[in-house]
Enzyme design. Sequence first.
Site, mmCIF file in Angstrom:
data_model
loop_
_atom_site.group_PDB
_atom_site.id
_atom_site.type_symbol
_atom_site.label_atom_id
_atom_site.label_comp_id
_atom_site.label_asym_id
_atom_site.label_seq_id
_atom_site.Cartn_x
_atom_site.Cartn_y
_atom_site.Cartn_z
ATOM 1 N N ASN A 98 0.834 -1.194 0.000
ATOM 2 C CA ASN A 98 0.000 0.000 0.000
ATOM 3 C C ASN A 98 0.876 1.255 0.000
ATOM 4 O OD1 ASN A 98 -2.410 1.553 0.137
ATOM 5 N ND2 ASN A 98 -3.367 -0.032 1.379
ATOM 6 N N HIS A 128 23.824 2.149 12.684
ATOM 7 C CA HIS A 128 24.805 3.213 12.893
ATOM 8 C C HIS A 128 25.586 2.946 14.170
ATOM 9 C CE1 HIS A 128 23.058 5.630 9.678
ATOM 10 N NE2 HIS A 128 21.885 5.254 10.139
ATOM 11 N N ARG A 193 5.349 -8.147 20.331
ATOM 12 C CA ARG A 193 5.363 -9.405 21.092
ATOM 13 C C ARG A 193 4.217 -10.276 20.589
ATOM 14 N NH1 ARG A 193 2.569 -5.666 23.319
ATOM 15 N NH2 ARG A 193 0.728 -6.094 24.563
ATOM 16 N N LYS A 196 -0.913 -14.086 19.922
ATOM 17 C CA LYS A 196 -1.816 -15.145 19.480
ATOM 18 C C LYS A 196 -1.100 -16.056 18.506
ATOM 19 C CE LYS A 196 -6.345 -15.820 17.319
ATOM 20 N NZ LYS A 196 -7.574 -15.150 16.798
#
Length: 198
Positions: A98, A128, A193, A196
Site C-alpha cells: 500500500n 549506525h 510481542r 496469538k
Amino acid sequence: MARDPHPSFPLADDGRSQLQRMRESDWYVADDPELARLTMRAQQLSAQYERLWPDDPAAAHDVLAQLLGSLGQGSEVRPPLRVDYGVHLHLGERVFVNFGLVALDVVDITIGDDTLLGPGVQLLTPVHPLDPEPRRAKLEAADPISIGSNVWIGGNVTVMPGVTIGDNSVVGGGAVVTKDVPANVVVVGNPARVVKEL
C-alpha cells in the site's frame, strides 16, 4: 559477514570498495561518490514511477521492474515508494504494497509471495555506530530483513535491521518489530510481542 560492533575509524583499506563493504554487511563510509550515484538513480526511477503510475500502469510497471532487485508476477506497489537503492528490494509473486513504503535497502530486503503491507510501513536495514566519532565520520552498516510468504503487515509498522518474519504471521498496525517473528503468530506493540498463535 560478522562485523566488529565497535568500528574504528578510519577504516583499514582491505581493497574492497565502499559498495562491496556495504553489500557484505560490514562497516562502510556512507558518504561515498559511487553510493551517491546509485542512490540518485533510485530516486530518479522512484519519481518516474510515481509520475507514471496513475495514467500509464504498464509503463510504470516497467520502471518499477528496473528499480527493484526482483518483482514477482502480479505484485503491486502503490506510490510513493522510498528506497535507498531499490536493487536490494525483492518482491515475490502477488505481493501488495500500500501507499508510502519506506524500504531502506542498504542490504537485501526480501518479501515472500502473497504478502500484504499496509500504508506507511518502514523496513529499515541500516545500523549506525553508538560511539559518536565513527558516527560523525559517516560510518554505517546494515542487516538484511526477510519477510515470509502470506504475511500481513499492518499500517505504520516499523521493521528493524536483521529481522525475519515467518510465513503466515500478522503484524498489528503501529508495531515496532525488533526481533524475529516466528511463523503463524500475531504480534503487536512496541516492541512487538506474540499475542496469538494462528
